[in-house]
Design a protein around this motif. Sequence first.
Motif, PDB file in Angstrom:
ATOM      1  N   LEU A 120       0.881  -1.065   0.103  1.00 58.19           N
ATOM      2  CA  LEU A 120      -0.023  -0.036   0.090  1.00 58.19           C
ATOM      3  C   LEU A 120       0.824   1.232   0.002  1.00 58.19           C
ATOM      4  N   ARG A 121       0.261   2.242  -0.571  1.00 58.77           N
ATOM      5  CA  ARG A 121       1.224   3.518  -0.439  1.00 58.77           C
ATOM      6  C   ARG A 121       0.197   4.517   0.424  1.00 58.77           C
ATOM      7  N   SER A 122       0.744   5.616   0.647  1.00 60.80           N
ATOM      8  CA  SER A 122       0.190   6.770   1.684  1.00 60.80           C
ATOM      9  C   SER A 122      -0.783   7.437   0.810  1.00 60.80           C
ATOM     10  N   GLY A 123      -1.943   7.399   1.333  1.00 60.27           N
ATOM     11  CA  GLY A 123      -3.069   8.109   0.632  1.00 60.27           C
ATOM     12  C   GLY A 123      -2.939   9.702   0.710  1.00 60.27           C
ATOM     13  N   ASN A 124      -1.753  10.162   1.317  1.00 59.90           N
ATOM     14  CA  ASN A 124      -1.767  11.443   1.543  1.00 59.90           C
ATOM     15  C   ASN A 124      -0.618  11.769   0.421  1.00 59.90           C
ATOM     16  N   VAL A 125      -0.218  11.123  -0.492  1.00 63.05           N
ATOM     17  CA  VAL A 125       0.661  11.398  -1.534  1.00 63.05           C
ATOM     18  C   VAL A 125      -0.089  11.417  -2.775  1.00 63.05           C
ATOM     19  N   ASP A 126       0.338  12.327  -3.803  1.00 62.63           N
ATOM     20  CA  ASP A 126      -0.355  12.240  -4.967  1.00 62.63           C
ATOM     21  C   ASP A 126      -0.460  10.847  -5.622  1.00 62.63           C
ATOM     22  N   GLY A 127      -1.524  10.143  -6.244  1.00 66.87           N
ATOM     23  CA  GLY A 127      -1.321   8.942  -6.800  1.00 66.87           C
ATOM     24  C   GLY A 127      -1.699   7.952  -5.890  1.00 66.87           C
ATOM     25  N   GLY A 128      -1.562   7.964  -4.580  1.00 66.34           N
ATOM     26  CA  GLY A 128      -1.587   6.751  -3.535  1.00 66.34           C
ATOM     27  C   GLY A 128      -2.998   6.318  -3.473  1.00 66.34           C
ATOM     28  N   LEU A 129      -3.818   7.018  -3.500  1.00 67.93           N
ATOM     29  CA  LEU A 129      -5.159   6.358  -3.713  1.00 67.93           C
ATOM     30  C   LEU A 129      -5.569   5.545  -4.665  1.00 67.93           C
ATOM     31  N   GLU A 130      -5.151   6.017  -5.987  1.00 69.21           N
ATOM     32  CA  GLU A 130      -5.479   5.186  -7.149  1.00 69.21           C
ATOM     33  C   GLU A 130      -4.475   3.948  -6.962  1.00 69.21           C
ATOM     34  N   TRP A 131      -3.270   4.116  -6.642  1.00 68.51           N
ATOM     35  CA  TRP A 131      -2.464   3.003  -6.517  1.00 68.51           C
ATOM     36  C   TRP A 131      -3.171   1.749  -5.589  1.00 68.51           C
ATOM     37  N   ASN A 132      -3.738   2.300  -4.419  1.00 72.65           N
ATOM     38  CA  ASN A 132      -4.196   1.335  -3.210  1.00 72.65           C
ATOM     39  C   ASN A 132      -5.438   0.794  -3.920  1.00 72.65           C
ATOM     40  N   ASP A 133      -6.302   1.561  -4.683  1.00 73.43           N
ATOM     41  CA  ASP A 133      -7.510   0.973  -5.385  1.00 73.43           C
ATOM     42  C   ASP A 133      -7.313  -0.134  -6.408  1.00 73.43           C
ATOM     43  N   ARG A 134      -6.106  -0.022  -6.913  1.00 78.91           N
ATOM     44  CA  ARG A 134      -5.646  -1.208  -7.858  1.00 78.91           C
ATOM     45  C   ARG A 134      -5.332  -2.418  -7.073  1.00 78.91           C
ATOM     46  N   VAL A 135      -4.591  -2.099  -6.135  1.00 79.83           N
ATOM     47  CA  VAL A 135      -4.211  -2.993  -5.107  1.00 79.83           C
ATOM     48  C   VAL A 135      -5.416  -3.922  -4.558  1.00 79.83           C
ATOM     49  N   PHE A 136      -6.212  -3.144  -4.154  1.00 79.20           N
ATOM     50  CA  PHE A 136      -7.680  -3.577  -3.648  1.00 79.20           C
ATOM     51  C   PHE A 136      -8.540  -4.500  -4.427  1.00 79.20           C
ATOM     52  N   GLU A 137      -8.530  -4.037  -5.679  1.00 81.72           N
ATOM     53  CA  GLU A 137      -9.111  -4.800  -6.725  1.00 81.72           C
ATOM     54  C   GLU A 137      -8.430  -6.024  -6.957  1.00 81.72           C
ATOM     55  N   GLU A 138      -7.294  -6.025  -7.063  1.00 77.18           N
ATOM     56  CA  GLU A 138      -6.400  -7.196  -7.481  1.00 77.18           C
ATOM     57  C   GLU A 138      -6.511  -8.232  -6.506  1.00 77.18           C
ATOM     58  N   TYR A 139      -6.672  -7.828  -5.031  1.00 78.08           N
ATOM     59  CA  TYR A 139      -6.435  -8.810  -4.226  1.00 78.08           C
ATOM     60  C   TYR A 139      -7.569  -8.758  -3.176  1.00 78.08           C
ATOM     61  N   GLY A 140      -8.738  -8.162  -3.532  1.00 79.94           N
ATOM     62  CA  GLY A 140      -9.950  -8.170  -2.702  1.00 79.94           C
ATOM     63  C   GLY A 140     -10.363  -9.533  -1.908  1.00 79.94           C
ATOM     64  N   ASP A 141     -10.301 -10.459  -2.503  1.00 78.60           N
ATOM     65  CA  ASP A 141     -10.755 -11.390  -1.936  1.00 78.60           C
ATOM     66  C   ASP A 141      -9.728 -12.118  -0.547  1.00 78.60           C
ATOM     67  N   ARG A 142      -8.807 -11.258  -0.432  1.00 76.18           N
ATOM     68  CA  ARG A 142      -7.738 -11.716   0.531  1.00 76.18           C
ATOM     69  C   ARG A 142      -7.734 -10.510   1.656  1.00 76.18           C
ATOM     70  N   ILE A 143      -8.580  -9.712   1.439  1.00 73.69           N
ATOM     71  CA  ILE A 143      -8.497  -8.347   2.360  1.00 73.69           C
ATOM     72  C   ILE A 143     -10.030  -8.259   2.856  1.00 73.69           C
ATOM     73  N   PHE A 144      -9.776  -8.125   4.348  1.00 74.28           N
ATOM     74  CA  PHE A 144     -11.255  -8.286   5.178  1.00 74.28           C
ATOM     75  C   PHE A 144     -11.445  -7.049   5.816  1.00 74.28           C
ATOM     76  N   TYR A 145     -10.421  -6.087   5.840  1.00 73.10           N
ATOM     77  CA  TYR A 145     -10.663  -4.777   6.492  1.00 73.10           C
ATOM     78  C   TYR A 145     -11.323  -3.922   5.655  1.00 73.10           C
ATOM     79  N   ARG A 146     -11.782  -4.129   4.474  1.00 67.71           N
ATOM     80  CA  ARG A 146     -12.571  -3.448   3.593  1.00 67.71           C
ATOM     81  C   ARG A 146     -13.873  -3.776   3.547  1.00 67.71           C
ATOM     82  N   GLN A 147     -14.533  -4.946   4.110  1.00 69.88           N
ATOM     83  CA  GLN A 147     -15.504  -5.797   4.055  1.00 69.88           C
ATOM     84  C   GLN A 147     -16.546  -5.252   5.140  1.00 69.88           C
TER      85      GLN A 147
END
Length: 258
Positions: free
Chosen positions: A231-258
């Motif tokens: 994950l990247r910091s959401g407080n740097v430019d592009g960080g939120l977009e980066w994290n959205d990509r990671v969340f989409e790719e690994y969403g079935d293995r991440i439980f803190y967003r459910q």
Amino acid sequence: MGETGSASADGKLSGQFFDAAIGLLQRVRDEEAESIATAGELLADTVATGGRLFAFGAGHSSLAAQDLVYRAGGLALMNLLTVPGVVGVDVMPATLGSALERVDGLASAVLNCSPLRAGDALVIISLSGRNALPVEMALTARSLGVKVIGVTSVAYTAATKPRHSSGTFLKDHCDVVLDSKIAVGDAELSLDTIPAPFAPASTVVTSALLQAVMATAAGALAERGIEPPLLRSGNVDGGLEWNDRVFEEYGDRIFYRQ
């Protein structure tokens, strides 16, 4: 004007605490290097084979567990395993959390209701490693086919008695043990004018120890040609977009967003 006596004493104590913490960090770096490498490879193996990552700690040990979850620069797949009433000191009264750590059967009930499954990895943090909850959690997790990394102070095994009915400590039920080197009682300083030891360093050392493991895991994945799901910091430019990509790719293995 020079410092007052109290200010001078305070400065001396703060320096002593930093020295103690730095000394512990150096010991962990040098003496636990092999275990850190093994733990990092275990996490990398888990990620590479489709497993999920979880971390648990009770009371103040939960601080180091929480530091691994949804963390800028950390592995996105690390999830917090929670036990109601023992994660942090927000439960009232706070002493209830300590009491729950000594209850037999609680860990098994929690794990049976959790998403943990064979092939996952669980980091269990317990400074003393003597209470029923972390011991039973390690026992039960391994019976489910989960790999367990225990983070504890091995010194407690020689100075205290286990509280689990098996007569064992957390370290006895782990695939990898990381020894934080913290002295029994978790207080680095003492003064003749203060009746109790003070200045705990376990949070500082344990958090650093685990971040070293995370760094090792990320490097091990990269060496295999696998992009670490960081994950990247959401407080740097592009960080939120980066994290959205990671969340989409690994969403079935991440439980803190459910």
